[in-house]
Design an enzyme around this catalytic site. Structure first.
Site, PDB file in Angstrom:
ATOM      1  N   CYS A  50      39.647  36.413  34.098  1.00  0.00           N
ATOM      2  CA  CYS A  50      38.828  35.894  35.721  1.00  0.00           C
ATOM      3  C   CYS A  50      40.478  35.878  36.212  1.00  0.00           C
ATOM      4  CB  CYS A  50      38.675  35.220  36.225  1.00  0.00           C
ATOM      5  SG  CYS A  50      38.445  35.082  37.827  1.00  0.00           S
ATOM      6  N   GLY A  51      41.010  37.159  36.882  1.00  0.00           N
ATOM      7  CA  GLY A  51      42.301  37.756  37.973  1.00  0.00           C
ATOM      8  C   GLY A  51      42.527  36.308  39.216  1.00  0.00           C
ATOM      9  N   HIS A  52      41.674  36.316  39.641  1.00  0.00           N
ATOM     10  CA  HIS A  52      41.670  35.435  40.837  1.00  0.00           C
ATOM     11  C   HIS A  52      41.701  33.941  39.920  1.00  0.00           C
ATOM     12  CE1 HIS A  52      40.169  38.199  43.736  1.00  0.00           C
ATOM     13  NE2 HIS A  52      39.714  38.541  43.134  1.00  0.00           N
ATOM     14  N   CYS A  53      41.482  33.834  38.483  1.00  0.00           N
ATOM     15  CA  CYS A  53      41.472  32.163  37.936  1.00  0.00           C
ATOM     16  C   CYS A  53      43.168  32.055  37.288  1.00  0.00           C
ATOM     17  CB  CYS A  53      40.559  31.957  36.496  1.00  0.00           C
ATOM     18  SG  CYS A  53      38.773  32.223  37.015  1.00  0.00           S
TER      19      CYS A  53
END
Length: 501
Positions: A50-53
């Site tokens: 996950c990029g946001h993670c």
């Protein structure tokens, strides 16, 4: 031999330092016990891809280190490994952040995803809604956050204390609240009971509320006084400005010096309209593209514009004119008086609606979306958004199902390119999906589930006036129970993530 051992031990020590983390990673067999033995915990449910993670990770780590001395623990759970645990706690998108006070008192984290914001939010969570403040603790309490509020009341004035506590309960996620019944302390702070003093580490340093104690009045005072006279608009403050409920005036400039110069020049105007319009500078080099969202040219700065947040209307100041105090004062005064028409960006209205999904543009938005006889599901998308592209075939299928159903004249499946059309909704991520029910157009319902045809049908049936449910024509190919559960969970979580603005 000794040197080799020493070298090996040195490598192990270096590796230990490199991997040392103040964020605790939990699994199903350790999660419950950890929550039972720690009074306050912030939990991140994440996926490695996950990029946001990934963007959150260093901020989360920094916050964990800052909160360590206050015994506030930050933990994380890898949902690709602990699928049952994540499902048990209702995780549908990554990252999901939840505040745990044991296993029976769980609430969503509502702050920003930056280290300072996480630290501030969790410190406020660790405090009671209202802390007792004395002459010995006041100075320390003032430093608890950038903004704190202290009520000075007489010991016998139970009514004022109760009203203040009511306001504090509502705003405890935003600010620390304290209460003092020491008359001498109130006098030393320059107020007479009952009064509320908002202490802040910017502008004039403090603001005082001396009106009759009313929870709504105190709430309004807090939100107004806690906002910098001319703040800075950026990733950490944008959502706060959008949720403030009043217009925002943007001052675009490319250098810090120019932003300060313009701030000083426009400060009297901001002061005159405090509580009516928020003012903020914005770095045009870093965020100049946002000028386009306000219908300004993105290559001509400095620039000025007002956004009516509630209706998402844009009022750009003519970029061919010089930004002077006199010109901006006249522009702002005319805006407040309702003498300026909003600037509306719109694609042409389609000559013919082709396909099962209705194409909405700014010029036909009210006619279609606000049609009071129909339940309208609308997707706000961006052409470059990967999640929007993944949704497109399923959304077309959804539109087709309703187009040939008994509800074809009662339900509309629509979409709008929110980058090319001004819409009355403030959209902070793509895709955003909302249902405007017939007879309740002022109360749209935002969709937050997994983006499957089945779940979208269920959402329309449960939230629309017409309770319109249709059946999918064919089932998806079956897989083993284990694979199905894993893929569905992974897909749902992936798709709930947004491409942010």
């Amino acid at each position: 031999m000794y040197r080799a051992q020493k070298f090996a031990l040195g490598l192990l020590a270096a590796a230990a330092v490199a991997t040392a983390s103040d964020v605790v990673q939990l699994k199903k067999d350790t999660f419950d016990d950890f929550m039972k033995t720690n009074d306050l915990v912030l939990a991140e449910f994440f996926a490695p891809w996950c990029g946001h993670c990934k963007a959150l990770a260093p901020e989360y780590e920094e916050a964990a280190t800052s909160l360590k001395e206050k015994n506030i623990k930050l933990i994380k759970v890898d949902c690709t490994e602990e699928t049952d645990l994540c499902q048990q706690h209702g995780v549908e998108g990554y990252p999901t952040l939840k505040v745990f006070r044991g296993l029976d008192n769980v609430s969503p984290y509502k702050g920003q995803r930056k280290a300072a914001a996480i630290t501030s939010y969790m410190i406020k969570q660790s405090l009671p809604a209202v802390s007792e403040v004395t002459k010995d603790t006041l100075e320390e309490f003032k430093k608890a956050d950038k903004v704190v509020l202290v009520a000075y009341v007489d010991a016998a004035d139970k009514t004022s204390s109760e009203v203040f506590t009511k306001a504090a309960e509502k705003l405890r996620d935003n600010y620390p609240f304290g209460l003092s019944t020491d008359a001498e302390l109130a006098e030393a702070e320059g107020v007479k009971s009952p009064a509320v003093v908002l202490y802040k580490d910017f502008d004039e340093g403090k603001s005082v509320f001396t009106e009759k104690f009313d929870a709504e009045a105190i709430e309004k005072f807090a939100k107004t006084a806690a906002t910098p006279l001319i703040g800075e608009v950026g990733p950490e403050t944008y959502s706060d400005y959008m949720s403030a409920g009043i217009p925002l005036a943007y001052i675009f400039a490319e250098t810090a010096e120019e932003r300060k110069e313009l701030s000083d020049k426009l400060k009297p105007i901001a002061e005159a309209h405090r509580g009516v319009i928020n003012f903020g500078t914005i770095d045009a080099k870093a965020f100049g593209a946002h000028a386009g969202n306000l219908n300004l040219k993105t290559d001509k700065f400095p620039a000025f514009a007002i956004q009516e947040v509630a209706k998402n209307q844009k009022f750009p100041f003519d970029q061919d004119k010089e930004i002077t105090a006199e010109a901006i004062k006249a522009f702002v005064d005319d805006f407040v008086a309702g003498k300026i028409e909003p600037s509306i960006k719109s694609e042409p209205i389609p000559e013919k609606q082709e396909g099962p999904v209705t194409v909405v543009v700014a010029k036909n938005y009210n006619d279609i979306v606000l049609d009071d006889e129909k339940d309208v599901l609308i997707e706000f998308y961006a052409p470059w958004c990967g999640h929007c592209k993944a949704l497109a075939p399923k959304y077309e299928e959804l539109g087709a199902l309703y187009a040939k159903s008994e509800f074809k004249d009662k339900v509309v499946i629509a979409k709008v390119d929110a980058t090319a059309n001004d819409v009355p909704d403030e959209i902070q991520g793509f895709p955003t999906i909302k249902l405007y029910p017939a007879g309740a157009k002022s109360e749209p319902v935002t969709y937050s589930g997994s983006r499957t045809v089945e779940d979208l049908i269920k959402f329309i049936a449960e939230n629309g006036k017409h309770k319109a449910s249709v059946s999918e024509e064919a089932e998806e190919p079956s897989t083993s129970a284990t694979e199905s559960a894993t893929e569905t969970k992974s897909e749902a979580a992936k798709e709930t993530d947004h491409d942010e603005l």
